[in-house]
Design a protein around this motif. Sequence first.
Motif, short mmCIF file in Angstrom:
data_model
loop_
_atom_site.label_atom_id
_atom_site.label_comp_id
_atom_site.label_asym_id
_atom_site.label_seq_id
_atom_site.Cartn_x
_atom_site.Cartn_y
_atom_site.Cartn_z
N GLU A 151 64.70 88.41 87.50
CA GLU A 151 64.31 87.18 88.19
C GLU A 151 65.46 86.56 88.99
OE1 GLU A 151 60.51 85.61 85.55
OE2 GLU A 151 62.47 84.66 85.22
N HIS A 152 66.71 86.98 88.69
CA HIS A 152 67.83 86.32 89.36
C HIS A 152 68.74 87.30 90.07
CE1 HIS A 152 66.60 82.51 87.74
NE2 HIS A 152 66.39 83.12 86.60
N SER A 153 68.24 88.48 90.32
CA SER A 153 69.07 89.48 90.99
C SER A 153 68.16 90.56 91.55
CB SER A 153 70.05 90.09 89.96
OG SER A 153 70.45 91.38 90.36
N ASP A 154 68.64 91.22 92.61
CA ASP A 154 67.89 92.37 93.13
C ASP A 154 68.58 93.67 92.78
OD1 ASP A 154 65.93 90.80 94.35
OD2 ASP A 154 67.22 90.44 96.08
N LEU A 155 69.61 93.60 91.94
CA LEU A 155 70.35 94.83 91.59
C LEU A 155 69.52 95.72 90.67
CD1 LEU A 155 73.86 93.25 90.79
CD2 LEU A 155 73.07 94.31 92.93
N PRO A 156 69.79 97.03 90.70
CA PRO A 156 69.17 97.90 89.70
C PRO A 156 69.60 97.47 88.30
CG PRO A 156 70.37 99.20 91.35
CD PRO A 156 70.70 97.75 91.60
N VAL A 157 68.70 97.64 87.34
CA VAL A 157 69.00 97.24 85.97
C VAL A 157 68.83 98.45 85.04
CG1 VAL A 157 68.54 95.62 84.10
CG2 VAL A 157 68.10 94.93 86.47
N PHE A 158 69.93 98.80 84.36
CA PHE A 158 69.89 99.87 83.36
C PHE A 158 69.88 99.20 81.99
CE2 PHE A 158 72.23 103.54 85.79
CZ PHE A 158 71.41 103.34 86.89
N VAL A 159 69.08 99.78 81.08
CA VAL A 159 69.01 99.18 79.74
C VAL A 159 69.17 100.27 78.68
CG1 VAL A 159 67.69 97.74 78.17
CG2 VAL A 159 67.34 97.49 80.64
N THR A 160 70.13 100.06 77.80
CA THR A 160 70.24 100.98 76.65
C THR A 160 70.22 100.18 75.35
OG1 THR A 160 72.66 100.96 76.82
CG2 THR A 160 71.51 102.78 77.88
N MET A 161 69.54 100.77 74.38
CA MET A 161 69.48 100.14 73.07
C MET A 161 70.15 101.06 72.06
SD MET A 161 65.70 98.30 73.13
CE MET A 161 66.01 97.23 71.72
N SER A 162 70.53 100.47 70.94
CA SER A 162 71.23 101.23 69.90
C SER A 162 70.25 101.60 68.81
CB SER A 162 72.36 100.39 69.31
OG SER A 162 73.31 100.16 70.31
N PHE A 163 69.97 102.89 68.71
CA PHE A 163 69.04 103.37 67.69
C PHE A 163 69.79 104.01 66.54
CE2 PHE A 163 64.56 103.08 68.96
CZ PHE A 163 64.73 102.41 70.17
N GLU A 164 69.27 103.82 65.35
CA GLU A 164 69.83 104.48 64.17
C GLU A 164 69.24 105.88 64.08
OE1 GLU A 164 71.88 102.49 62.34
OE2 GLU A 164 71.41 100.70 63.53
N GLU A 165 69.73 106.63 63.11
CA GLU A 165 69.25 108.00 62.97
C GLU A 165 67.76 108.07 62.62
OE1 GLU A 165 71.70 111.42 61.54
OE2 GLU A 165 72.85 109.78 60.62
N ASN A 166 67.21 106.98 62.04
CA ASN A 166 65.78 106.97 61.70
C ASN A 166 64.89 106.66 62.90
OD1 ASN A 166 66.21 104.28 62.15
ND2 ASN A 166 65.75 103.61 60.06
N GLU A 167 65.51 106.67 64.08
CA GLU A 167 64.78 106.42 65.33
C GLU A 167 64.24 105.00 65.43
OE1 GLU A 167 62.09 109.59 66.30
OE2 GLU A 167 63.68 111.08 66.23
N ARG A 168 64.87 104.09 64.73
CA ARG A 168 64.57 102.67 64.88
C ARG A 168 65.86 101.96 65.25
NH1 ARG A 168 59.59 100.63 62.81
NH2 ARG A 168 58.33 102.46 62.27
N THR A 169 65.74 100.80 65.90
CA THR A 169 66.92 99.96 66.06
C THR A 169 67.13 99.20 64.76
OG1 THR A 169 65.74 97.99 66.79
CG2 THR A 169 66.29 99.61 68.49
N PHE A 170 68.22 98.47 64.72
CA PHE A 170 68.54 97.65 63.56
C PHE A 170 67.38 96.70 63.22
CE2 PHE A 170 70.50 93.65 61.98
CZ PHE A 170 70.96 94.13 60.77
N THR A 171 66.66 96.20 64.23
CA THR A 171 65.52 95.30 63.97
C THR A 171 64.20 96.06 63.92
OG1 THR A 171 65.18 94.85 66.31
CG2 THR A 171 66.66 93.37 65.13
N SER A 172 64.28 97.38 63.77
CA SER A 172 63.10 98.22 63.56
C SER A 172 62.24 98.49 64.80
CB SER A 172 62.18 97.65 62.47
OG SER A 172 62.83 97.76 61.24
N CYS A 173 62.77 98.19 65.96
CA CYS A 173 62.03 98.53 67.18
C CYS A 173 61.90 100.05 67.27
CB CYS A 173 62.78 97.99 68.39
SG CYS A 173 62.06 98.45 69.97
N THR A 174 60.69 100.54 67.64
CA THR A 174 60.49 101.99 67.75
C THR A 174 60.83 102.49 69.14
OG1 THR A 174 58.22 101.86 68.55
CG2 THR A 174 58.53 101.81 66.15
#
Lengths: 571, 571
Positions: A151-174
């Motif tokens: 909403e505040h930029s026209d730049l490309p946006v890259f997003v990486t999340m940190s997944f544990e070995e169980n294929e979930r993030t720390f907050t359990s996102c799949t």
Amino acid sequence: MKQIVKILDGATGTILQNSGIAIPEIPETLNMTQPDLIESIARDYAKAGSQIVYANTFGASPLKFQNSSYSYKECIQSGIVLARKGAPACKIALDIGPLGQLMEPMGSFTFEEAYDQFKEIVLAGKEADLIVIETMSDLYETKAALLAAKEHSDLPVFVTMSFEENERTFTSCTLESMAKTLEALGANAIGFNCSIGPKQMIKMVEKLSTLTSLPIIAKPNAGLPDPSSGTYTMSASEFYEHMESLVEAGASYIGGCCGTSPIFIEQIAKLKGQQIAREEVDSGGWVCSPLYAFCTKGIHPIGERLNPTGKKRFQQALLEEDLDYIVSIALEQKEAGADLLDVNVGHPGVDEVKMLPKLVKRLQSVIDLPLMLDSSNPNALEAGARVYNGICALNSVSAEKKKMQEVMPIAQKYGCSLVCLCLDEEGIPNSAKKRVELAHRIAQQASQYLLSKNDLWFDPLTLTVSSQPDQAIETLDALKELSKEGYSCVLGVSNISFGLPARQMITQAFLAQSLYAGLNLPIINVNVDRYMDTIVSSRLLLNEDLKAQKYIERFHALKAEPQKAMETLSL
Amino acid sequence: MKQIVKILDGATGTILQNSGIAIPEIPETLNMTQPDLIESIARDYAKAGSQIVYANTFGASPLKFQNSSYSYKECIQSGIVLARKGAPACKIALDIGPLGQLMEPMGSFTFEEAYDQFKEIVLAGKEADLIVIETMSDLYETKAALLAAKEHSDLPVFVTMSFEENERTFTSCTLESMAKTLEALGANAIGFNCSIGPKQMIKMVEKLSTLTSLPIIAKPNAGLPDPSSGTYTMSASEFYEHMESLVEAGASYIGGCCGTSPIFIEQIAKLKGQQIAREEVDSGGWVCSPLYAFCTKGIHPIGERLNPTGKKRFQQALLEEDLDYIVSIALEQKEAGADLLDVNVGHPGVDEVKMLPKLVKRLQSVIDLPLMLDSSNPNALEAGARVYNGICALNSVSAEKKKMQEVMPIAQKYGCSLVCLCLDEEGIPNSAKKRVELAHRIAQQASQYLLSKNDLWFDPLTLTVSSQPDQAIETLDALKELSKEGYSCVLGVSNISFGLPARQMITQAFLAQSLYAGLNLPIINVNVDRYMDTIVSSRLLLNEDLKAQKYIERFHALKAEPQKAMETLSL
Ligand SMILES: [Zn+2]
Ligand SMILES: [Zn+2]
Ligand SMILES: [Zn+2]
């Protein structure tokens, strides 16, 4: 589809640690106190082969800087300047990390507060060439950051999340929820960084490549840390070998996180420019909460009961903001087997624009089912979709011009699936053929908002059979045609029986027929056993229940439990 | 479609009475004793304008002549000779009336005995130009006569029955059953004679003309007899006026019965040669008992329970010829709402060729539902169809060449509807498309046996979903296509759930789906409430239940009758 391997940088923190200097509480203040060191890190990565260098801005936020003698703004700006001085031939990324606050509902930090922080960071970093949001584990915070960036930029946006070995993030996102949500919200590349080593990342990249056509980012740590020392011991050449596999698995933006340094980048830079083949993946057609995502191509019952129409108790709960009652209805529907919950708060005396997001926040704090926001007020739909943690569906648009202009941009922006009623300014056409024509008109308009075929769920509309006995067939035939054309179909089934005795009998028959005709998203009272019986049976009949597992699970004990069947009696 | 009005004759008996001679017990002996008088009656009718004159053979049968000094044969032969001498320019009809015996089940006179009598009459009358079977009130006796005529003569056969003002014959045969059965058995013209006057016949002729494309015969009495004197008082000119209306209503063979004389024929001869327009009426597609006929185009449940497969008690009943037990099952199915009963007696130790006709006779003596004869033995099918009083269905033929050659001639001869399984020598094809192809192959072959589109009920076959989970959709899609092509579809529904727990659940869902897809003749256990619930609901959904009458009739009291719903629990 071909993608070209590009080289990111490695860790900043690791080099700072190795440099022997005292690392301050806010490492980004080094941009002011040790500019040469920071510039040299960028220079070293550029020399090693990085094509994109992340500025030293990872932790810089108004919140963290509130007691600092430096401002977040000057640190972000100089971070970008220093990176560009050190690596003038590289693209420089504004690096955005987590805010370090526990988000609602686990913590008290609100979505809006997070959004405001990210907004300031994005505005401060506008001299960068791209934005990277990284090391995220909370999908909700990630959404706030991505939304602020978009909403505040026209730049490309890259997003990486940190997944544990169980294929979930720390907050359990799949993985599914992450992939589908970030793509829906307009990320330009997505993937993983930190937390695990390259070897642990391979299976996840493979999976991710089946979920999205976006370029995949892999920025793993230098293996897993030694448990006793907490240090990373993987060699750069071993790192390279695993990274080679990651590229084979589908990653095209590769770099390193904790424990990596320019010599690691030098190794993987050998992969630079390599072409990788990617399969095209259908976009759209998913709804998800952080924990639970589903593709709408199969049969998924939608709970109809979060709706005040004709329900005195529910109306009262809305007027008194007794959300506990509403949550209890939601939980009952989940228990009964709903895959998605319709949420409607339209009632005289209720401000939908305020109430819908409020209820969305409350519901998603206790229930992991995706939601379908149901309102005739586009502002309410937008307010709800904005704070929804994942991808919700919107109910509804129609072929009415004004409706399409109001609602389609919301679906586009938040990546929502969209219920499309087959009616226009003239009302509901009385033939299947004309309803399908309206569907085509809606689809054509939707393509201008970049809504894909999968994003559109057509509703050919249920009329009351007692008053319009020739119309049930038209609805069924419209389902047949729309599903043949590959669309998902949604239908509020219960209206068929309005005004008749023993309504469940005819509703059940119509439900079974609709499911064969092509209805895959029935909106129904899932708490009526005979409806779920029909859905579970139909899944098996339509070859959506491998080895009859779900059927047998539901029914194997039926003979032994007469009280179970008894529930079907309340007509 | 145009038909030309032709003139029949008037009464013989009335003229004999007026002639003053003593009428003998067997009036046909007058052919021997008063040949001139008999010849003169024919001459008078020819002069009056008759184009077809009925020979004086109405009551001549071996049975009636067994104590006579004349033989039925000589009387029939001379009757024809005399009529031809008197009316050389006319067609002479062998006139066949009822045998004067009470047929089974009301009386003890068997179908076979009746057939044998008619056979002798037909053989004796082979010099006639056509055969008329008239004044019939028992459909079973009429079938015996028509069958005998068709099997022992190539002459055209006209059939008229005597209907009361309530549109039933004396034995309660309905107009529909009469029309459909006689057409199915190959009558060349059908209609009414005797019993009522021309005025009372108008509505019936109008109705009949909507039921058949065959030329319609109207040979009414000269009004209703004066209640005190028993004589007919209608004038020839009044008779003419009504006959004009009868022609407008669709009758093209017109004449008079009791009370009419040459002056009546002279009047109606004014209508000779008039062209009348008739609507083409679809042939085939009906099954009927004398009291109950239905067109197979709507949804009609077929009771599946008269079948020994897997039923110990039923097997025992067959082996012990305990037909009472079987009848009780039939009655239960009628009570539950079956429109047609499948009858299968195939079991080791049972001679189907003997047992099937025996059971057919027994069933039709106590139950007025049409039957569907179910056997893999063509001889059993023929034996059953032969003695069936009405039009039965045959179950089944397939695309196997041998089957078609054996079974199709039986369907043709007895006018039966024919269940056609979509399988051939290779077995059951695994796609909807290939099953439909087999249906087309069967239909093509059937056309060589003059079986119409409506005579063919296609069965795309139900496989067990637990073992072949991809096949339910193929069956449904085949139903969809076949029904789109205008065919009736039949399906043994229950097999879908074989091997699963709570079989009724999935069978019910599949039933609802099949009915929408195009199944109109479900073979099902009609005694399971949830199946009949589904059928009654589906009729309403598919616009076959005007004003939801049947739905409301079944369900209006449901809330007040929990024990009704309780029956659905026995899974
Ligand atoms: Zn890291
Ligand atoms: Zn008469
Ligand atoms: Zn007569």
